[in-house]
Enzyme design. Structure first.
Site, PDB file in Angstrom:
ATOM      1  N   LYS A 110       3.628  16.966 -14.106  1.00  0.00           N
ATOM      2  CA  LYS A 110       4.167  17.244 -12.773  1.00  0.00           C
ATOM      3  C   LYS A 110       3.504  18.485 -12.175  1.00  0.00           C
ATOM      4  CE  LYS A 110       8.721  15.167 -13.571  1.00  0.00           C
ATOM      5  NZ  LYS A 110      10.175  15.427 -13.727  1.00  0.00           N
ATOM      6  N   GLY A 122       9.663  20.815 -14.273  1.00  0.00           N
ATOM      7  CA  GLY A 122      10.553  20.533 -15.395  1.00  0.00           C
ATOM      8  C   GLY A 122      10.781  19.046 -15.545  1.00  0.00           C
ATOM      9  N   ASP A 123      11.198  18.661 -16.739  1.00  0.00           N
ATOM     10  CA  ASP A 123      11.567  17.275 -16.987  1.00  0.00           C
ATOM     11  C   ASP A 123      12.628  17.262 -18.078  1.00  0.00           C
ATOM     12  OD1 ASP A 123      10.729  14.345 -16.379  1.00  0.00           O
ATOM     13  OD2 ASP A 123      10.955  14.425 -18.552  1.00  0.00           O
ATOM     14  N   GLN A 124      13.558  16.318 -17.972  1.00  0.00           N
ATOM     15  CA  GLN A 124      14.632  16.242 -18.959  1.00  0.00           C
ATOM     16  C   GLN A 124      14.752  14.839 -19.530  1.00  0.00           C
ATOM     17  OE1 GLN A 124      19.066  16.500 -17.992  1.00  0.00           O
ATOM     18  NE2 GLN A 124      18.666  18.535 -18.813  1.00  0.00           N
ATOM     19  N   GLY A 144      11.983  20.059 -20.605  1.00  0.00           N
ATOM     20  CA  GLY A 144      10.652  20.646 -20.591  1.00  0.00           C
ATOM     21  C   GLY A 144      10.492  21.580 -19.403  1.00  0.00           C
TER      22      GLY A 144
END
Length: 199
Positions: A59, A75-77, A112
Site C-alpha cells: 500500500k 496499514g493492513d489488518q 501491519g
C-alpha cells in the site's frame, strides 16, 4: 529533522479508512488520504502475519509512485481464527457467520504498519499482534450487536472502540490501538526517527 537533513513535505495516509484517519487525528496528525490501488488477495498458503506485513508495504509503495517528497503511513489488518482468515463481512449475513465463528474463541489480529519516506527511500515496518478472547455469544447477542453496530467494513465484524468491546472476555496486546487499525506506539517511534515529533 531526519538524520540526513530531509524532512518530507507531505504526510500521507495510504488508506480510505475512517478508523485509521481517526487514530492519526487523535495524536494530532492531519494527513492527506490517498487510497492505494492494489490486489489484496492472499497468496496460496500465506500466513496471516505475512499478509498483513506484505500488504501494508505494498500500500505504501503504491501511493509512493506519485509522491517524491512524502512521509507515507500504511496499514493492513488480518484476522485469524484457528488458521481461518476473516475479512470484512460486507453484510449482516456474513457478519453473523463471523461472530458465530469467533464465539468462545481466541482470535489473533495481525496489524501491519509501514512508514515510508519517499525523499530518502527509508522504510520502517512492524506487525503488531493482538489476542482477543471472545465470550460465548448467544444468537440473541449476535443479532442485537449487528443491529446496533453493523461493522460490515471491519475484519471480524466488530468495532472495539464501540459496542464491540462487550463481545470480549479479554484482550492481550502491547498496543490495543492496533485492534482499531494502527499500532500508535510503534508509529510514533517511526515518526520520531523521521524527524516528526508528536509532542
Amino acid at each position: 529533522m531526519h538524520p540526513n537533513g530531509q524532512t518530507p513535505a507531505n504526510l500521507i495516509l495510504a488508506s480510505s479508512s475512517q478508523y485509521r484517519l481517526r487514530l492519526l487525528n487523535q495524536i494530532g496528525l492531519n494527513p492527506i488520504c490517498i487510497a492505494p490501488e492494489i490486489d489484496e488477495t492472499a497468496h496460496p498458503h500465506e500466513h496471516a502475519i505475512t499478509i498483513a506485513t506484505r500488504l501494508s508495504e505494498e500500500k505504501a509503495r503504491a501511493v509512493a509512485v506519485n509522491q517524491s517528497n512524502a512521509l507515507i503511513i500504511a496499514g493492513d489488518q488480518v484476522c485469524d481464527v484457528n488458521g481461518v482468515i476473516l475479512g470484512k463481512p460486507g453484510n449482516a449475513g456474513r457478519a453473523k457467520q463471523q461472530l458465530e465463528h469467533c464465539s468462545g474463541q481466541e482470535v489473533i489480529f495481525h496489524t501491519g504498519l509501514c512508514v515510508f519516506n519517499t525523499a530518502t527511500n527509508t522504510m520502517h515496518r512492524h506487525t503488531e499482534k493482538v489476542l482477543v478472547h471472545f465470550r460465548h455469544l448467544s444468537d440473541r447477542e449476535i443479532d442485537s450487536y449487528i443491529k446496533k453496530e453493523p461493522a460490515f467494513d471491519c475484519a471480524g465484524s466488530f468495532k472495539m472502540e464501540g459496542l464491540g468491546i462487550s463481545l470480549f472476555s479479554s484482550i492481550r496486546s502491547d498496543d490495543p490501538n492496533s485492534l482499531i487499525g494502527l499500532p500508535l506506539i510503534k508509529l510514533c517511534e517511526f515518526l520520531r526517527l523521521e524527524g516528526l515529533a508528536i509532542i
